[in-house]
Design a protein around this motif. Sequence first.
Motif, mmCIF file in Angstrom:
data_model
loop_
_atom_site.group_PDB
_atom_site.id
_atom_site.type_symbol
_atom_site.label_atom_id
_atom_site.label_comp_id
_atom_site.label_asym_id
_atom_site.label_seq_id
_atom_site.Cartn_x
_atom_site.Cartn_y
_atom_site.Cartn_z
ATOM 1 N N ILE A 18 0.859 -1.182 0.000
ATOM 2 C CA ILE A 18 0.000 0.000 0.000
ATOM 3 C C ILE A 18 0.895 1.231 0.000
ATOM 4 O O ILE A 18 1.835 1.330 0.786
ATOM 5 N N HIS A 19 0.613 2.113 -0.949
ATOM 6 C CA HIS A 19 1.445 3.303 -1.113
ATOM 7 C C HIS A 19 0.609 4.545 -0.830
ATOM 8 O O HIS A 19 -0.185 4.971 -1.676
ATOM 9 N N PRO A 20 0.759 5.131 0.383
ATOM 10 C CA PRO A 20 0.061 6.390 0.636
ATOM 11 C C PRO A 20 0.727 7.471 -0.198
ATOM 12 O O PRO A 20 1.959 7.515 -0.275
ATOM 13 N N LYS A 21 -0.050 8.322 -0.830
ATOM 14 C CA LYS A 21 0.529 9.283 -1.777
ATOM 15 C C LYS A 21 1.145 10.483 -1.062
ATOM 16 O O LYS A 21 0.662 11.608 -1.174
ATOM 17 N N ILE A 22 2.185 10.183 -0.299
ATOM 18 C CA ILE A 22 3.028 11.243 0.255
ATOM 19 C C ILE A 22 4.449 10.879 -0.156
ATOM 20 O O ILE A 22 4.738 9.703 -0.355
ATOM 21 N N GLU A 23 5.315 11.875 -0.276
ATOM 22 C CA GLU A 23 6.681 11.561 -0.711
ATOM 23 C C GLU A 23 7.620 11.567 0.485
ATOM 24 O O GLU A 23 7.583 12.472 1.314
ATOM 25 N N LEU A 24 8.404 10.513 0.602
ATOM 26 C CA LEU A 24 9.373 10.428 1.687
ATOM 27 C C LEU A 24 10.730 10.168 1.043
ATOM 28 O O LEU A 24 10.924 9.125 0.413
ATOM 29 N N LYS A 25 11.633 11.087 1.178
ATOM 30 C CA LYS A 25 12.937 10.891 0.544
ATOM 31 C C LYS A 25 13.814 10.016 1.438
ATOM 32 O O LYS A 25 13.900 10.255 2.646
ATOM 33 N N THR A 26 14.451 9.024 0.828
ATOM 34 C CA THR A 26 15.313 8.110 1.587
ATOM 35 C C THR A 26 16.343 8.882 2.408
ATOM 36 O O THR A 26 16.607 8.556 3.566
ATOM 37 N N ILE A 27 16.886 9.905 1.796
ATOM 38 C CA ILE A 27 17.926 10.679 2.485
ATOM 39 C C ILE A 27 17.384 11.226 3.819
ATOM 40 O O ILE A 27 18.091 11.264 4.825
ATOM 41 N N HIS A 28 16.102 11.599 3.848
ATOM 42 C CA HIS A 28 15.508 12.120 5.081
ATOM 43 C C HIS A 28 15.161 11.006 6.058
ATOM 44 O O HIS A 28 15.371 11.146 7.261
ATOM 45 N N SER A 29 14.630 9.895 5.560
ATOM 46 C CA SER A 29 14.267 8.837 6.511
ATOM 47 C C SER A 29 15.504 8.075 7.008
ATOM 48 O O SER A 29 15.431 7.319 7.971
ATOM 49 N N ASP A 87 -8.869 5.283 3.516
ATOM 50 C CA ASP A 87 -10.198 5.778 3.123
ATOM 51 C C ASP A 87 -10.758 6.651 4.244
ATOM 52 O O ASP A 87 -11.274 7.738 4.003
ATOM 53 N N GLU A 88 -10.604 6.160 5.484
ATOM 54 C CA GLU A 88 -11.157 6.873 6.649
ATOM 55 C C GLU A 88 -10.609 8.292 6.787
ATOM 56 O O GLU A 88 -11.333 9.216 7.112
ATOM 57 N N ILE A 89 -9.296 8.443 6.549
ATOM 58 C CA ILE A 89 -8.704 9.777 6.750
ATOM 59 C C ILE A 89 -8.591 10.567 5.437
ATOM 60 O O ILE A 89 -8.036 11.655 5.411
ATOM 61 N N GLY A 90 -9.119 9.969 4.359
ATOM 62 C CA GLY A 90 -9.142 10.687 3.076
ATOM 63 C C GLY A 90 -7.759 10.887 2.470
ATOM 64 O O GLY A 90 -7.521 11.877 1.772
ATOM 65 N N LEU A 91 -6.835 9.976 2.740
ATOM 66 C CA LEU A 91 -5.494 10.075 2.150
ATOM 67 C C LEU A 91 -5.463 9.223 0.875
ATOM 68 O O LEU A 91 -5.830 8.052 0.887
ATOM 69 N N ASP A 92 -5.023 9.832 -0.213
ATOM 70 C CA ASP A 92 -4.956 9.124 -1.491
ATOM 71 C C ASP A 92 -3.897 8.010 -1.407
ATOM 72 O O ASP A 92 -2.857 8.192 -0.767
ATOM 73 N N TYR A 93 -4.144 6.907 -2.054
ATOM 74 C CA TYR A 93 -3.205 5.770 -1.968
ATOM 75 C C TYR A 93 -3.407 4.864 -3.169
ATOM 76 O O TYR A 93 -4.390 4.994 -3.901
ATOM 77 N N GLU A 94 -2.478 3.934 -3.366
ATOM 78 C CA GLU A 94 -2.726 2.851 -4.313
ATOM 79 C C GLU A 94 -2.258 1.540 -3.692
ATOM 80 O O GLU A 94 -1.384 1.543 -2.808
ATOM 81 N N VAL A 95 -2.880 0.455 -4.138
ATOM 82 C CA VAL A 95 -2.510 -0.867 -3.618
ATOM 83 C C VAL A 95 -2.016 -1.720 -4.784
ATOM 84 O O VAL A 95 -2.618 -1.724 -5.849
ATOM 85 N N HIS A 96 -0.896 -2.382 -4.579
ATOM 86 C CA HIS A 96 -0.362 -3.289 -5.603
ATOM 87 C C HIS A 96 -0.292 -4.705 -5.026
ATOM 88 O O HIS A 96 0.011 -4.875 -3.837
ATOM 89 N N TYR A 97 -0.559 -5.679 -5.872
ATOM 90 C CA TYR A 97 -0.389 -7.083 -5.492
ATOM 91 C C TYR A 97 0.662 -7.661 -6.431
ATOM 92 O O TYR A 97 0.627 -7.375 -7.634
ATOM 93 N N SER A 98 1.551 -8.467 -5.908
ATOM 94 C CA SER A 98 2.561 -9.037 -6.811
ATOM 95 C C SER A 98 3.151 -10.326 -6.247
ATOM 96 O O SER A 98 3.441 -10.420 -5.060
ATOM 97 N N ARG A 99 3.338 -11.285 -7.132
ATOM 98 C CA ARG A 99 4.164 -12.440 -6.786
ATOM 99 C C ARG A 99 5.626 -11.985 -6.812
ATOM 100 O O ARG A 99 5.927 -10.898 -7.295
ATOM 101 N N ILE A 100 6.507 -12.823 -6.303
ATOM 102 C CA ILE A 100 7.928 -12.464 -6.345
ATOM 103 C C ILE A 100 8.412 -12.650 -7.786
ATOM 104 O O ILE A 100 8.174 -13.691 -8.398
ATOM 105 N N ASN A 101 9.072 -11.630 -8.309
ATOM 106 C CA ASN A 101 9.606 -11.685 -9.677
ATOM 107 C C ASN A 101 11.002 -12.313 -9.611
ATOM 108 O O ASN A 101 11.957 -11.680 -9.188
ATOM 109 N N ASN A 102 11.076 -13.545 -10.037
ATOM 110 C CA ASN A 102 12.315 -14.295 -9.854
ATOM 111 C C ASN A 102 13.364 -13.989 -10.920
ATOM 112 O O ASN A 102 14.508 -14.410 -10.816
#
Length: 306
Positions: free
Chosen positions: A173-184, A285-300
């Motif tokens: 699940i990807h909440p649509k906020i940007e977090l830069k690796t350098i900051h985290s 959905d509850e807090i009205g934050l835009d997001y997307e959900v991805h499903y994936s098998r492991i790409n070998n």
Amino acid sequence: MDQIKIFTPASVANVSCGFDVLGFCLDTVGDIMKVSKTENPGVTIGAVTGQELPKDPLKNVASVAASSLLKAHSSNNGFRIDIEKRIKPGSGIGSSAASAAGAVFAINELLGRPYSRNGLVKFAMAGESLASGAAHADNLAPVLLGGFTLVRSNKTLDIIKLPSPKDLVATIIHPKIELKTIHSRAILKNEIPLKKAVEQWGNLGAFISALYTNDYGLLSRSMEDKIIEPIRAMLIPKFNDIKHAAIDAGALGSGISGSGPSVYSLSKGEAKAKKVGQAIRTYYDEIGLDYEVHYSRINNEGIKIL
Ligand code: HSE
């Protein structure tokens, strides 16, 4: 061959117990890159769609990685890189790694494949370092080699490809906020208590053993992060709720994907992974934050030629 088109995938780094050393490759999310030979030497960034990326070759991770490869293996040609950027930068699923690895993979093919996939990691690192401020290959390795990978050393790039139990399915699940690796990375502590280190390496060793033995129970018990996640959790809206909901819905484990803000879960089978997705989306959905959900098998396989 004068031109190549590739799918360069997203990836999940850290996988809870392996900060900076463990990662796996996704199959359903990734960028499309087209690399063409040009007459004039050097690397240029051509068309970029999907996201805003720097066109200056000194500032774009793809061209920086490509130039590092061409420094070691010179060519009379130049190369133009067109990018259909589908992985949002700062999303926590290896956006810069996909660009850096994709560029070196494609140029290596156009050069007649002088390097192995493993041998390309060191060149891609130049691009990854530009993006995150620190050289770590935990996203690059799975993108280039596929499956799960362990980076024994980020200095010498001693990289091991690990097996992928076939029933594993990731929910991201990807909440649509940007977090830069350098900051985290900047908020992390440089020292850790011995007790926590012991728990962490116990989990990492057990996780890897579980991949070899298809032991889903052990895998589940090992997906813990006692060191990084408690600090970074505050950067991700509703992180603790989402993690607990994923596990209640049947996930084997759940945690921050790379440096966030995406949250990954691993489940046994697609039905469980979908159930996890349904359970966690309600929080945004509850807090009205835009997001997307991805499903994936492991790409070998990792990067694919289209
Ligand atoms: N291991 C890295 C981190 C992955 O967590 O900072 C993100 O690039």
